[in-house]
Enzyme design. Structure first.
Site, mmCIF file in Angstrom:
data_model
loop_
_atom_site.group_PDB
_atom_site.id
_atom_site.type_symbol
_atom_site.label_atom_id
_atom_site.label_comp_id
_atom_site.label_asym_id
_atom_site.label_seq_id
_atom_site.Cartn_x
_atom_site.Cartn_y
_atom_site.Cartn_z
ATOM 1 N N HIS A 53 0.837 -1.205 0.000
ATOM 2 C CA HIS A 53 0.000 0.000 0.000
ATOM 3 C C HIS A 53 0.876 1.260 0.000
ATOM 4 C CE1 HIS A 53 -3.342 2.683 0.945
ATOM 5 N NE2 HIS A 53 -2.631 3.157 1.953
ATOM 6 N N GLU A 75 -2.377 -4.983 -4.141
ATOM 7 C CA GLU A 75 -3.079 -4.496 -2.947
ATOM 8 C C GLU A 75 -4.519 -4.999 -2.940
ATOM 9 O OE1 GLU A 75 -3.576 -0.144 -0.894
ATOM 10 O OE2 GLU A 75 -4.250 -0.376 -2.963
ATOM 11 N N ASN A 327 24.601 -24.776 -4.923
ATOM 12 C CA ASN A 327 25.270 -26.073 -5.015
ATOM 13 C C ASN A 327 24.718 -27.070 -4.005
ATOM 14 O OD1 ASN A 327 26.838 -25.231 -7.102
ATOM 15 N ND2 ASN A 327 28.796 -25.603 -6.100
#
Length: 594
Positions: A53, A75, A327
């Site tokens: 917002h 929103e 990894n």
């Protein structure tokens, strides 16, 4: 792309927006991860809603229509979830992630515009995510879950029947005009409710932690302040050295001044210290995305997020962590069927931990995957010509092969990893931070990679030593002990140089005066002092004339012309105003062993 040329009229406001929106989006991304684990938690939904917002409002104010549009749609989606009308599903989570990624990319374009970088060819297509949001809203599933209970004072008073909705609206309108006034004070002043009623309602509110206030400061100002404090430390050392032989009153005052300078130094250095939390949050998203792409079930468990590091170290440690965690998920954690066949749970675990130990910061990455196979590592290294066939390597040296450039044990190259680039960069980046990385692994059980880093890049605790008329600084973290050996403890090994016997352990001995062409005052080791130092799991003895004392050292970088001097990592201005070289114990070790 939208026209944002008008933003250049006041770039400072835009820069503030970029900082604020960056913080908001990082917080949102972290909260979405938590929402994925707890989809019915209304507090998390509200925590995500608020920064979205705020971003929408700020973007609208600055005329950033694209960011405003995307944040507005996000929103709306979150608002339906707040009202209990939209159920948080895996699809909604993906939409939220996609929306945040698009906001980040739009923000990057604005940042480039501020830096006057041409972005005419860069387009962010956010239409697909808008369509997904609208489809999710049109096919929204109405749930029976009620909205969260009111937590604000005015709502509690209305719920208790003490005041009406109209009374609350009027009080809130008044508060907008008088922003410094609390809503409870306004309600009492207007005669809507009594102080006793307000106190009773306040007791039902949940306890809140005190809010610390912050102020944003340009990093260059902080760096300048750190440098000035460094000069203050040096000046204090000079004065102390000058007055050390004067009367006791002066010594007492100088000692008090030293304490104040030390406190100032600690406080200023702490300004540059920031929690590693934001970096760890990014890693949570990374593990989620990589595990999904690799088709594995992996959970990242994080601890030590509040551990603080120098800002410059935080900025540099992100890339190494990305490579290591990628990894761990891609190579370390086995596929689900392989884990089950080995008697392991289908869900793989990766632990990311940070903690203080011995004046350093340690970051550990542990996984419960297949571990490293020493025979496979060695075979691959021989195939690539990294080591010879008849080489005899320790376990730590074999594990260290994964840091060799171009080394990879991956059977095939994927878009995640396998090209043999990354881990060599990890080691270089960590060593550039004056840190070190170690690996331990057990086949079939998992792997642990430990990164050791200094708290700050600006100051170290050092032992000042004398060799002839020169003074050198040895980092305290590298010193194990100092000894004055007996004559029988010193011997010479053919083609290996001098060694010292320390309680049955034979260690190589380094004479600094040989390497730096200095005439020593004490040539015989049994008349001098030997510092036993450690680096990378190896030890040696450094021969010096005498120990001057311990001191906090402000590090000064050497110029480019001195970057290849072996065994030296920097310099410092000492109490007598002269320059002392800071010894690199790892480099000294290489001199001793080669």
């Amino acid at each position: 792309m939208e026209d944002t040329s008008f933003l250049m009229d006041d770039p400072e406001i835009v820069k503030e927006f970029l900082t604020e929106s960056g913080d908001h989006l990082e917080a949102v991304e972290s909260q979405i991860l938590q929402l994925e684990e707890n989809p019915d938690n209304m507090d998390i939904i509200n925590t995500i809603f608020r920064p979205i917002h705020s971003t929408k409002g700020s973007a609208g104010f600055l005329g950033l229509k694209d960011m405003g549009t995307v944040s507005h749609e996000l929103e709306t989606l979150l608002d339906e979830a707040r009202k209990g009308k939209l159920k948080i599903t895996p699809l909604i989570i993906e939409i939220l992630y996609e929306g945040v990624d698009i906001l980040k990319r739009l923000r990057e374009l604005v940042a480039k515009k501020v830096e006057k970088i041409d972005v005419s060819g860069e387009i962010v297509d956010y239409a697909p995510v808008i369509v997904k949001i609208k489809n999710a809203l049109e096919g929204e599933e109405v749930t029976e879950s009620a909205p969260p209970k009111p937590q604000h004072l005015g709502e509690i008073l209305v719920e208790k029947g003490e005041i009406t909705e109209d009374d609350l609206d009027k009080a809130l309108e008044e508060q907008e005009k008088l922003q410094q006034k609390k809503i409870g004070e306004i309600i009492v002043e207007k005669g809507i409710a009594t102080i006793e009623t307000i106190d009773s309602a306040l007791k039902t509110l949940p306890a809140t932690a005190p809010v610390s206030e912050t102020v944003k400061v340009d990093i260059q100002k902080i760096d300048s302040l750190v440098n000035l404090v460094g000069e203050l430390v040096i000046a204090n050392a000079l004065i102390k050295d000058l007055l050390e032989n004067t009367n006791s009153t002066s010594n007492k005052n100088i000692s008090h001044l030293g304490k104040i300078v030390k406190d100032i130094q600690d406080q200023v250095m702490s300004i540059r210290m920031v929690p590693i939390k934001s970096t760890f949050q990014k890693m949570s998203r990374l593990v989620r995305d990589v595990s999904k792409k690799a088709g594995k079930k992996v959970k990242l468990e994080v601890s030590g997020e509040e551990t603080e590091l120098d800002k410059s170290v935080i900025e540099s440690i992100g890339d190494p962590l990305v490579h290591i965690l990628r990894n761990s998920v891609d190579h370390g954690i086995e596929p689900e069927e392989e884990r089950i066949a080995a008697g392991k749970p289908a869900l793989g675990h990766v632990h990311l931990d940070a903690f203080h130990k011995g004046g350093n910061i340690y970051i550990e990455i542990r996984d419960d995957g297949r571990g490293l196979r020493k025979d496979k590592l060695l075979k691959k290294a021989i195939e690539k010509g990294i080591v010879s066939e008849n080489a005899t390597l320790t376990e730590q040296q074999i594990f260290g092969l994964i840091f060799a450039a171009g080394f990879s044990t991956a059977e095939k190259i994927t878009d995640i990893s396998g090209r043999g680039v990354g881990m060599d960069v990890v080691k270089k980046n960590i060593e550039r931070l004056r840190g070190k990385v170690e690996i331990s692994s057990e086949e079939g059980k998992g792997t642990k990679i430990s990164i050791k880093l200094p708290l700050t890049m600006a100051i170290i605790d050092g032992m000042i030593v004398q060799v002839g008329d020169q003074k050198y600084i040895v980092p305290m973290l590298s010193i194990e002990e100092s000894i004055r050996p007996k004559k029988d403890d010193i011997s010479t090994v053919q083609q290996r140089g001098e060694v010292i016997n320390v309680r049955g352990n034979i260690l190589p001995m380094v004479r600094l005066h040989h390497w730096y062409n200095v005439e020593p005052k004490k040539y015989d080791p049994w008349e001098a002092i030997i510092l036993i130092v450690e680096s990378e799991g190896q030890r040696c003895g450094i021969l010096v004339d005498d120990l001057i004392g311990q001191q906090q050292i402000v590090i000064k970088r050497l110029g480019e012309q001195f970057r290849n001097v072996k065994g030296v990592s920097g310099s410092a201005i000492l109490g007598d105003g002269r320059v002392g070289l800071i010894l690199d114990v790892g480099g000294i070790m290489n001199l001793a062993l080669n």
